[in-house]
Scaffold this motif. Structure first.
Motif, short mmCIF file in Angstrom:
data_model
loop_
_atom_site.label_atom_id
_atom_site.label_comp_id
_atom_site.label_asym_id
_atom_site.label_seq_id
_atom_site.Cartn_x
_atom_site.Cartn_y
_atom_site.Cartn_z
N UNK A 4 60.72 32.29 32.39
CA UNK A 4 61.78 31.63 33.15
C UNK A 4 61.12 30.89 34.31
N UNK A 5 61.27 29.59 34.33
CA UNK A 5 60.65 28.80 35.40
C UNK A 5 61.69 28.49 36.46
N UNK A 6 61.30 28.67 37.71
CA UNK A 6 62.21 28.31 38.79
C UNK A 6 62.02 26.83 39.07
N UNK A 7 63.11 26.11 39.20
CA UNK A 7 63.00 24.70 39.57
C UNK A 7 62.39 24.62 40.96
N UNK A 8 61.51 23.65 41.17
CA UNK A 8 60.87 23.53 42.48
C UNK A 8 61.84 22.86 43.44
N UNK A 9 62.14 23.54 44.56
CA UNK A 9 63.02 22.97 45.57
C UNK A 9 62.15 22.35 46.65
N UNK A 10 62.07 21.03 46.67
CA UNK A 10 61.17 20.37 47.60
C UNK A 10 61.74 20.32 49.02
N UNK A 11 62.95 20.84 49.21
CA UNK A 11 63.52 20.84 50.56
C UNK A 11 63.27 22.13 51.30
N UNK A 12 62.65 23.09 50.63
CA UNK A 12 62.45 24.42 51.24
C UNK A 12 61.55 24.36 52.46
N UNK A 13 61.83 25.24 53.42
CA UNK A 13 61.00 25.29 54.65
C UNK A 13 60.69 26.75 54.99
N UNK A 14 59.64 26.92 55.79
CA UNK A 14 59.39 28.20 56.44
C UNK A 14 59.71 28.00 57.92
N UNK A 15 60.47 28.90 58.49
CA UNK A 15 60.82 28.77 59.91
C UNK A 15 60.22 29.96 60.65
N UNK A 378 55.01 19.25 58.54
CA UNK A 378 55.10 19.16 57.08
C UNK A 378 53.81 19.64 56.43
N UNK A 379 53.94 20.48 55.39
CA UNK A 379 52.79 20.93 54.60
C UNK A 379 52.50 19.89 53.54
N UNK A 380 51.21 19.50 53.41
CA UNK A 380 50.84 18.55 52.36
C UNK A 380 50.03 19.21 51.25
N UNK A 381 49.50 20.38 51.49
CA UNK A 381 48.87 21.14 50.39
C UNK A 381 49.00 22.63 50.69
N UNK A 382 48.60 23.45 49.76
CA UNK A 382 48.83 24.90 49.87
C UNK A 382 48.24 25.46 51.16
N UNK A 383 46.93 25.26 51.34
CA UNK A 383 46.24 25.94 52.43
C UNK A 383 46.63 25.36 53.78
N UNK A 384 46.78 24.02 53.84
CA UNK A 384 47.20 23.39 55.08
C UNK A 384 48.58 23.92 55.46
N UNK A 385 49.45 24.07 54.47
CA UNK A 385 50.80 24.58 54.72
C UNK A 385 50.76 25.98 55.29
N UNK A 404 57.68 23.74 51.65
CA UNK A 404 57.39 25.15 51.30
C UNK A 404 56.88 25.25 49.85
N UNK A 405 57.29 24.31 48.99
CA UNK A 405 56.89 24.41 47.58
C UNK A 405 55.37 24.29 47.42
N UNK A 406 54.71 23.57 48.34
CA UNK A 406 53.24 23.50 48.26
C UNK A 406 52.66 24.89 48.50
N UNK A 407 53.19 25.57 49.51
CA UNK A 407 52.67 26.89 49.87
C UNK A 407 52.92 27.88 48.73
N UNK A 408 54.09 27.74 48.11
CA UNK A 408 54.47 28.72 47.07
C UNK A 408 53.71 28.52 45.76
N UNK A 409 52.92 27.45 45.67
CA UNK A 409 52.02 27.31 44.52
C UNK A 409 51.02 28.46 44.50
N UNK A 410 50.67 28.96 45.71
CA UNK A 410 49.59 29.94 45.75
C UNK A 410 49.88 31.19 46.55
N UNK A 411 51.09 31.32 47.10
CA UNK A 411 51.40 32.51 47.90
C UNK A 411 52.66 33.16 47.37
#
Ligand code: EPU
Length: 428
Positions: A4-15, A378-385, A404-411
């Motif tokens: 089951x793949x979750x659709x990537x929500x590109x509006x997600x944020x970490x606050x 704004x996060x532009x890649x996983x580690x920078x995010x 947030x979707x960049x970060x969630x690629x790897x966390x």
């Protein structure tokens, strides 16, 4: 489809909000940069492979999608993957997956090794600079593969692969892994000169050897004696993926920024020797406890100079967190990037939070300030995010990290893990 793949929500944020004195325990997940290659390695043998300690991250979902597009059945539950590889496969890695995940290139070696054919979309550049694959191709050519490119794809063929001496100009992680996976079923001996020595490469070597490969170190070179056929490594408990040293480094940086004392269960001290030395130099106390690490910070850290290098040097992936740490440490630290020259884009975001950073070529000169000031970034890649999240924990007021979707690629559940030790953070 079984995954089951979750659709990537590109509006997600970490606050985040300023957080102090983290306390408690965090469990470090399996390593992204290992599991993706182990999944590719499964292609080398027909049958049922089981992987355990698989992180719940979106890059794993993408690799599942890629394997399924080739005809593999993947089932994922409770941090385990069951990968059923049929006798015949579709040997194409399509652009719509490769463009979302560069690690897709890891299927090239196994496909050539087992089927003598592969068609893989050419990965483009990314946010931290050009990401060529010339070393992968030259190394595979040494074994007898030939390549052509057309319509954005690389077409590789190899009637038979034959062991050879493969000299890498630079110890590229991905090129080393692709050669290993192509060479395990080649005729005769392959000797990789100047291979990458990252722990994730070591995990791949262990996994391949459990599948019947014959790989060993000869001094600082990797020797691969080709075998006829590989079989799945795993028993029902599954092959346990090593823990993610980059995730552990992120959590260590969070403790550095906020202070406190946190136990990182499963963090592998032996994979992080240089980082531990550097953080200790800056004033962090780190001790090995049972199956993990305890990090304690009782006062503001002191700046240090940092230079990225291939393993066992300080990993380029640690660098963004170290820059975040230096923004609030006392004194000036110079950070030198030697691996990915373009990996400085997040610095502009940190400056929006009040960080004092000057870029000179591939050096960042970071002057610590007593505290940052929260801002939308704004996060532009996983580690920078992840580094922006860490910085946000040390900033007065609210920081909203978009992308947030960049970060969630790897966390896996970064907000949950940090909140579990007292950080003020939410995922929205
Ligand atoms: N390079 C070439 N030609 C090649 C291959 C690499 O010029 O054919 C250059 C790259 O441009 C770069 C350097 O060599 O300047 C290092 O690249 P390497 O091949 O070692 O990196 P990679 O295999 O593409 C992996 C990790 C990265 C990590 C690097 C370095 C995975 C999926 N990715 O990339 O992790 O930064 O090794 O350790 O394993 C991440 O997790 O966020 C990440 C980017």
């Amino acid at each position: 489809m079984s995954v089951v793949l979750n659709a990537v929500d590109e509006r997600g944020t970490f606050v985040t909000q300023r957080s102090r004195d983290l306390d408690g325990e965090v469990c470090i997940s399996g390593a992204k940069n290992s599991v993706l290659k182990l999944m590719a390695a499964c292609l080398l043998a027909q049958g049922r492979h089981v992987l355990a300690n698989v992180p719940d991250i979106s890059d794993v979902s993408l690799m599942c999608e890629l394997l399924e597009a080739m005809g593999v059945t993947v089932t994922r539950a409770d941090h385990r993957l069951v990968v059923d590889v049929p006798a015949e496969l579709n040997t194409e890695a399509p652009y719509h997956v490769v463009e979302r995940m560069r690690a897709s290139i890891a299927v090239l070696g196994p496909l050539l090794g087992r089927f003598g054919a592969a068609r893989v979309a050419l990965p483009g550049g990314d946010d931290f600079g050009p990401r060529p694959i010339d070393m992968h191709l030259r190394a595979l050519e040494c074994l007898g593969a030939t390549f052509s490119t057309a319509h954005g794809d690389i077409w590789g063929t190899a009637r038979t692969l034959t062991g050879a001496e493969v000299v890498l100009d630079y110890p590229s992680v991905g090129a080393t892994e692709n050669v290993l996976m192509a060479a395990v079923q080649a005729r005769g001996r392959t000797l990789i000169v100047n291979p990458a020595r990252e722990p994730e490469v070591g995990d791949l070597v262990s996994f391949l050897n459990l599948m019947g490969a014959r790989i060993g170190w000869v001094g600082d070179r990797l020797a691969v004696d080709g075998v006829e056929q590989l079989t799945p490594a795993s028993n029902d408990n599954g092959y346990w993926v090593i823990s993610d040293r980059i995730e552990a480094a992120t959590l260590l940086a969070a403790v550095g920024v906020c202070g406190g004392s946190v136990y990182l269960r499963h963090a592998a001290a032996g994979h992080m020797t240089m980082l531990i030395r550097k953080l200790t130099e800056m004033g962090m106390r780190i001790s090995v406890e049972d199956a993990g690490l305890r990090a304690t910070v009782a006062r503001r850290l002191t700046s240090a100079n940092v230079s990225t290098l291939p393993y066992p040097g300080l990993a380029t992936d640690y660098k963004p967190f170290l820059v975040s740490l230096l923004t609030t440490a006392s004194g000036v630290g110079i950070v030198t990037e030697n691996i990915f020259t373009g990996r400085f884009r997040y610095i502009d975001e940190l400056r929006r939070m009040g960080a004092d950073i000057r870029i000179e070529g591939h050096h960042a000169v970071v002057r610590g300030t007593a505290h940052l000031s929260g801002a939308p970034v704004r996060a532009h890649d996983i580690r920078a995010g992840a580094a922006l999240v860490v910085a946000g924990l040390g900033a007065e007021g609210e920081t909203e990290v978009a992308g947030a979707h960049h970060i969630e690629r790897g966390y896996e559940d970064l907000a949950g893990k940090l909140a579990g030790v007292g950080a003020v953070i939410s995922r929205r």
